[in-house]
Design an enzyme around this catalytic site. Structure first.
Site, PDB file in Angstrom:
ATOM      1  N   ASP A  58     -34.727 -28.823  17.660  1.00 26.54           N
ATOM      2  CA  ASP A  58     -34.375 -30.249  16.741  1.00 26.54           C
ATOM      3  C   ASP A  58     -35.463 -29.828  15.552  1.00 26.54           C
ATOM      4  OD1 ASP A  58     -37.415 -30.981  17.823  1.00 26.54           O
ATOM      5  OD2 ASP A  58     -36.069 -30.462  19.514  1.00 26.54           O
ATOM      6  N   GLU A  98     -21.043   2.852  15.353  1.00 29.87           N
ATOM      7  CA  GLU A  98     -21.366   1.834  15.720  1.00 29.87           C
ATOM      8  C   GLU A  98     -22.959   1.664  15.206  1.00 29.87           C
ATOM      9  OE1 GLU A  98     -19.133  -0.473  19.016  1.00 29.87           O
ATOM     10  OE2 GLU A  98     -20.509   0.568  19.857  1.00 29.87           O
TER      11      GLU A  98
END
Ligand code: DGJ
Length: 739
Positions: free
Chosen positions: A532, A612
């Site tokens: 928030d 990777e």
């Protein structure tokens, strides 16, 4: 001057770059709202919006039989319960005599040349003008001070209210919301952001109907389930067109946001602390400050609204050293090891990470006390030297020697029953004496409203953070509140505990962040359970979700982007099969998605393939190269995920249009199905752009106008064979302006 006052008309006009906010004091002394929307160019809209007489809407005493002046029929700035306005209210109070009908009238106003700091609460900052209007109850000396700070560049108004008691007797506050936005119409949709743990901030768009649609939290935090941010917009509003109003609360506790369509087909939106479970005892001479809300207007659709919030929050909400600074690419050991680690394992992950270009190791849960699983030790913030042999200083020196920074996880608001802290202070958790305690994730919640509790946690954290060269803290919070009762307060004041808890958390955050200004704090609450604007004031980044599946993240990050900047979105590449969903996505796709956030890794880099590892190396380099485009650039959602979820496409464009990055990720591959056209945004129409794909291959040169108005078709997923997997394929295209 962004704030104008017309003395004759008693008219206030707040001007921003593209919008006006207008209100006036009516003939009976009440402050009425008039307009928040397109710029009025100096004109007044008073006298044009009355809904006419409607039976059963009462006039206040001072207005006699002038029912047109009923607060039930007029647009209000700060509606109160008991005054004859039967719609949602911002304030409800009970006076010492039991009366509950204040009548707030204009008393005075001041124009300040700065943004006042709201003591103990988050707030926007930066240069702006502020209008302070004082209202007074016609019958007592109860005052409400309304603050409006104008951030003109972003079409934003920061609002809050302060209730001041000069009545000579105590007043009980039953509701104290932050702001109300009244509209003379209601042909709107509401966008809100709902979810659950590991699936937060999903967009729901719904037309308003007569009655109320309320989204809220009574969980003690802003929550995974709803977010204290809503948008109302024209039914026809799109990313690029239509009127939209955002209401975002800078608060991390219980909230309510309510959109109501009344009998006259007018719309009211209210936002603030949830009155459920709330009350506040105000002695004579005391005041109560509500949290702040940031209201933003866009007449150019949802995209512009989001971009205004992104810039406002990045520049005028986030604070400190890290607000705008480039954040390090991190490796977090949580999904790599969970509780099963020691210093050797950490150093070995860090060694590989350093070799691949990763800049910081974050040691997550499990480094302290007797914390071998999640049943114990919360509150014992002392390093476990069985796991971290040699202690934190030694670990930090080893990590620093690799050229990496070190970060650490805490969950300061919690206590385990199996902990030294609980054994010493069993009364420090939230609980009602003589009743049972609800457990969640095997833990209880500390009473953060008590200073002695905060002081103790502070001292423990301070000792750890001073013991080594830490660069980062992850501040977690893994359950919601129950048994909300504090030994500090008498029976009649227990309604204050939820809010005092939040104020206590803010106070502890403020203290530690002031003491350790160089540390980057990341917020977290079981992922994005406290994502928030209140928390963004303390942490410039927040772990967006415990769901690290790249495909699920598309929706989560899409929803989050409506109200929060990309630089706030904690996002990591994790292992596959993914730990939350079991899905396997290409490493490349995971990188593309995590790059639209703070970017990091959360897997054991020693367990991935050499190929990777090469991808990690390339991703880190690419992220560094694109950092300012992603974080300072303009963000555009290119496809509406509320309409379809097969494909997500989004773009970052430099503010000056010099370059852009287009991202496309498939969540679902369909046979023989043409992908949609993508219309780019934010380019210079008559300039030429070279378009390159993520293998470095040049696709061609086109003008900005062609790319924006004629568009380009998204590649079919089968074109992603280069990455070894067509399912969940991802593409990135870079655009560079040539002339
Ligand atoms: C919840 C967080 O969201 C995770 O990232 C991790 O830190 C765990 N808590 C640790 O308990």
């Amino acid at each position: 001057m962004s704030i104008l006052f017309d003395e004759n008309k008693k008219l206030f006009t707040l001007e921003t770059a593209h919008a006006s906010y207008q209100m006036f004091v009516n003939a009976y002394g009440f402050l009425q709202h008039l307009h928040f929307g397109e710029k009025l160019g100096g004109g007044s809209c008073e006298g044009l919006q009355g809904t006419g007489f409607m039976s059963f809407s009462p006039a206040p005493d001072v207005a006699g039989n002038d029912y047109l002046a009923s607060p039930d029929l007029t647009q209000q700035e700060y509606p109160v319960f008991g005054s004859g306005d039967y719609r949602s209210h911002c304030m409800a109070v009970t006076f010492a005599d039991g009366g509950r009908n204040p009548e707030l009238c204009y008393q005075s106003h001041r124009i300040l040349t700065e943004k006042p700091v709201l003591e103990g609460l988050p707030g926007l900052h930066g240069s702006c003008e502020t209008l302070e209007i004082t209202l007074r109850d016609r019958w007592t000396d109860l005052q409400v001070v309304l603050l409006y700070s104008v951030f003109d560049q972003y079409d934003a108004i920061a609002r809050s209210a302060r209730i001041v008691n000069h009545t000579g007797a105590p007043v009980e506050i039953n509701a104290a919301l932050t702001a109300c936005l009244d509209f003379p119409e209601s042909g709107f949709d509401l966008l809100h952001f709902w979810g659950r743990h590991a699936m937060e901030r999903l967009v729901e768009r719904t037309p308003l109907t007569h009655g109320k649609i309320c989204v809220d939290s009574v969980r003690g935090t802003s929550s995974h389930q709803q977010n204290p941010f809503v948008i109302v917009c024209d039914h026809a509003a799109t990313e690029d067109a239509g009127r939209c109003w955002g209401v975002s609360l800078l608060y991390s506790g219980n909230f309510t946001a309510c959109a109501e369509v009344d009998q006259a087909a007018c719309c009211r939106v209210t936002m603030g602390i949830n009155p459920t479970g709330f009350s506040w005892h105000l002695e004579n001479g005391e005041s109560f400050q509500t949290p702040e809300a940031a209201l933003v207007y866009s007449g150019e659709g949802l995209g512009a609204l989001s971009r205004r919030y992104h810039k406002l929050y990045r520049r005028n909400l986030c604070r400190g050293e890290w607000a705008l600074k480039q954040r390090p690419v991190l490796i977090n050991n949580w999904e790599a090891t969970y509780f099963d680690f020691d210093d050797e394992k950490l150093v070995s992950i860090a060694k590989t990470a350093a070799d691949l270009g990763v800049e910081m190791l974050v040691v997550d849960d499990g480094w302290f006390g007797n914390r071998f699983d999640d049943n114990r030790a919360l509150g014992d913030w002392v390093v476990n030297t069985e796991k971290v042999r040699g202690g934190m200083k030694s670990l930090c020196d080893r990590i620093n020697a690799l050229g990496m920074k070190l970060g650490l996880w805490f969950e300061p608001e919690m206590i385990s029953e199996d902990s030294e802290l609980y054994r010493a202070h069993p009364d420090w958790c939230l609980h009602v004496p003589g009743r049972g305690k609800s457990r969640s994730r095997n833990q209880l919640v500390l009473d953060m409203s008590r200073k002695e509790v905060r002081d103790h946690i502070h001292d423990m954290m301070h000792a750890v953070l001073s013991s080594a060269n830490f660069s980062y803290v992850k501040w977690d919070m893994n359950r919601h509140l129950t048994d909300v009762w504090s030994a500090e307060l008498p029976a009649g004041r227990q309604g204050e505990v939820y809010h005092r808890f939040v104020l206590g958390v803010y106070e502890l955050l403020e203290r530690l962040e002031t003491e350790f200004p160089h540390i980057l704090f990341e917020g977290c609450s079981g992922g994005g359970g406290r994502f928030d604007a209140g928390m963004l004031y303390y942490h410039p980044q927040i772990w967006c979700s415990d769901n690290t599946d790249a495909v699920e993240r598309l929706e989560i990050q899409y929803g989050t982007s409506f109200g929060y900047p990309i630089s706030a979105v904690g996002s990591h590449v994790s292992a596959c099969p993914n730990h939350q969903t079991g899905r396997t996505t290409p490493f490349h796709t995971r990188g593309v998605v995590a790059m639209s956030g703070t970017f990091g890794y959360e897997l054991d880099l020693n367990k991935i393939s050499e190929e990777e590892k090469e991808q990690v190396r390339a991703q880190v380099k690419q992220y560094h190269r694109l950092y300012s485009l992603i974080n300072d650039g303009d963000y555009y959602r290119l496809l509406d995920m509320t309409q379809q979820k097969d494909l997500s496409a989004w773009e970052f464009a430099a503010e000056d249009g010099s370059r852009a990055l287009l991202n496309i990720v498939y969540a679902h591959v369909r046979a023989n199905c043409p992908p949609p056209m993508l219309y780019l945004r934010g380019l210079t129409p008559d300039a030429c752009y070279r378009v390159t794909d993520d293998t470095g291959r040049e696709l061609g040169v086109w003008t900005g106008a062609v790319l924006m108005y004629a568009g380009m078709r998204a590649p079919i997923p089968q074109e992603a064979r280069a990455y070894g997997q067509t399912d969940y394929a991802a593409f990135q295209f870079e655009l560079e302006r040539l002339s």
